[in-house]
Design an enzyme around this catalytic site. Structure first.
Site, PDB file in Angstrom:
ATOM      1  N   GLU A  36       0.828  -1.208   0.000  1.00  0.00           N
ATOM      2  CA  GLU A  36       0.000   0.000   0.000  1.00  0.00           C
ATOM      3  C   GLU A  36       0.866   1.263   0.000  1.00  0.00           C
ATOM      4  O   GLU A  36       0.735   2.134   0.864  1.00  0.00           O
ATOM      5  CB  GLU A  36      -0.986  -0.007   1.172  1.00  0.00           C
ATOM      6  CG  GLU A  36      -2.194  -0.899   0.910  1.00  0.00           C
ATOM      7  CD  GLU A  36      -3.413  -0.503   1.712  1.00  0.00           C
ATOM      8  OE1 GLU A  36      -4.268   0.211   1.163  1.00  0.00           O
ATOM      9  OE2 GLU A  36      -3.510  -0.908   2.888  1.00  0.00           O
ATOM     10  N   TYR A 113       0.675  -7.669  -2.136  1.00  0.00           N
ATOM     11  CA  TYR A 113      -0.472  -7.116  -1.426  1.00  0.00           C
ATOM     12  C   TYR A 113      -1.721  -7.784  -1.970  1.00  0.00           C
ATOM     13  O   TYR A 113      -2.149  -7.528  -3.089  1.00  0.00           O
ATOM     14  CB  TYR A 113      -0.526  -5.593  -1.615  1.00  0.00           C
ATOM     15  CG  TYR A 113      -1.733  -4.923  -1.010  1.00  0.00           C
ATOM     16  CD1 TYR A 113      -2.155  -5.230   0.281  1.00  0.00           C
ATOM     17  CD2 TYR A 113      -2.453  -3.969  -1.726  1.00  0.00           C
ATOM     18  CE1 TYR A 113      -3.259  -4.613   0.834  1.00  0.00           C
ATOM     19  CE2 TYR A 113      -3.563  -3.345  -1.180  1.00  0.00           C
ATOM     20  CZ  TYR A 113      -3.954  -3.671   0.101  1.00  0.00           C
ATOM     21  OH  TYR A 113      -5.064  -3.059   0.648  1.00  0.00           O
ATOM     22  N   ASP A 152       1.008  -8.288   2.988  1.00  0.00           N
ATOM     23  CA  ASP A 152      -0.309  -8.241   3.593  1.00  0.00           C
ATOM     24  C   ASP A 152      -1.189  -9.194   2.791  1.00  0.00           C
ATOM     25  O   ASP A 152      -1.614  -8.891   1.682  1.00  0.00           O
ATOM     26  CB  ASP A 152      -0.836  -6.801   3.526  1.00  0.00           C
ATOM     27  CG  ASP A 152      -2.238  -6.654   4.086  1.00  0.00           C
ATOM     28  OD1 ASP A 152      -2.825  -7.673   4.510  1.00  0.00           O
ATOM     29  OD2 ASP A 152      -2.751  -5.518   4.095  1.00  0.00           O
ATOM     30  N   ASN A 154      -4.062 -10.463   3.858  1.00  0.00           N
ATOM     31  CA  ASN A 154      -5.479 -10.203   4.130  1.00  0.00           C
ATOM     32  C   ASN A 154      -6.266 -11.483   4.436  1.00  0.00           C
ATOM     33  O   ASN A 154      -7.457 -11.581   4.127  1.00  0.00           O
ATOM     34  CB  ASN A 154      -6.131  -9.430   2.982  1.00  0.00           C
ATOM     35  CG  ASN A 154      -6.098  -7.923   3.212  1.00  0.00           C
ATOM     36  OD1 ASN A 154      -6.417  -7.455   4.298  1.00  0.00           O
ATOM     37  ND2 ASN A 154      -5.691  -7.170   2.199  1.00  0.00           N
ATOM     38  N   ASP A 255      -1.849   1.266  10.133  1.00  0.00           N
ATOM     39  CA  ASP A 255      -2.689   0.383  10.946  1.00  0.00           C
ATOM     40  C   ASP A 255      -2.123  -1.034  11.022  1.00  0.00           C
ATOM     41  O   ASP A 255      -2.739  -1.917  11.621  1.00  0.00           O
ATOM     42  CB  ASP A 255      -4.130   0.362  10.426  1.00  0.00           C
ATOM     43  CG  ASP A 255      -4.234   0.134   8.924  1.00  0.00           C
ATOM     44  OD1 ASP A 255      -3.178   0.110   8.248  1.00  0.00           O
ATOM     45  OD2 ASP A 255      -5.365   0.005   8.419  1.00  0.00           O
TER      46      ASP A 255
END
Length: 267
Positions: A36, A113, A152, A154, A255
């Site tokens: 990101e 990602y 990441d 997810n 985050d």
């Protein structure tokens, strides 16, 4: 020791304004995989090509302010591969691979990602298509070279990978289908698996200490109501060299928390 970090920046401009470059300099990874980035080539030029003496290589999304991944490395790669050959997803800036090949070794470090499906059924469907394409790609790579994929993902794989697993079983990131995808990828005896979740190889039983992402809603971070979404996924030979892990929950550049694993080899 080869020190490899992964961090979802949630915007490189935001993260650098919060001190991520000083943190990289202090922790001194050999490579840091970032996700990101939320920037284009023009935004990086003259500002972010190098962080803490590590040079970056990127895959940018066509859409401005969206996605984007990078690898910052102390050593220059022998080659850089941008995208994984997906007609649908390479436009989204989700994959960059730095190769560190020698006459006796083929080795890649990947920053990836994976899509989030939390915005609704359309993006969850896209996530499932991405997972199918990525699985095929990683199985091909596994037969050709050693690699460590950081990113990441997810997906929280097991109940111990998120605080509130009971109430999240129908939510994106913890659906039975996503978890089954990860189980297949990590299966030790099937030809459709064979990769290793390196953090769980080192820390098979951690719960509260394993989280790498916290919602901005409510007091999730303060109460450590988190998810483990950030991974090192490696071929068995590379995972066997993993010696130590650190999740830096107490630094707040985004985050997500950075996760670093030390491997017993040199590039």
């Amino acid at each position: 020791m080869f020190k490899l970090t992964s961090l979802n920046l949630n915007g490189i401009r935001s993260a650098t304004s919060k001190g991520v470059e000083s943190w990289i300099a202090a922790t001194a990874p050999d490579c840091i995989c970032v996700q990101e980035v939320k920037a284009q080539a023009g935004d990086i030029a003259g500002r972010f090509e190098v962080l803490a003496e590590l040079r970056g290589h990127f895959h940018f999304a066509e859409k401005k302010g969206y996605s984007g991944v990078g690898i910052y490395s102390r050593r220059e790669p022998s080659d850089v591969v941008v995208g994984f050959g997906s007609h649908e997803f390479d436009a989204e800036g989700r994959y960059v691979e730095a190769r560190f090949d020698t006459p006796t070794r083929k080795l890649s470090v990947i920053s990836a990602y994976f899509p989030s499906g939390s915005s609704g059924e359309l993006r969850q469907g896209a996530k499932f298509r991405f997972l199918a394409e990525m699985h095929s790609h990683l199985m091909r790579m596994k037969g050709e070279r050693e690699f460590i994929l950081c990113g990441d993902i997810n997906i929280a794989h097991q109940n111990i990978d998120l605080k509130n697993w009971r109430s999240n079983q129908k939510n994106s990131g913890f659906t039975p289908e996503e978890r089954a995808w990860m189980t297949t990828l990590l299966h030790t005896s099937e030809h459709t698996g064979g990769l290793v979740d390196v953090y769980r190889h080192l820390c098979p039983d951690t719960t509260d200490a394993c989280y790498t992402w916290w919602s901005n809603r409510g007091q999730a971070y303060a109460n450590n109501v988190g998810w483990r979404l950030d991974y090192h996924l490696a071929t068995p030979a590379m995972a066997a060299l993993a010696r130590a892990e650190s999740i830096y929950k107490d630094v707040k550049f985004s985050d997500h928390a950075p996760i670093t694993i030390g491997y017993d080899f040199q590039l």
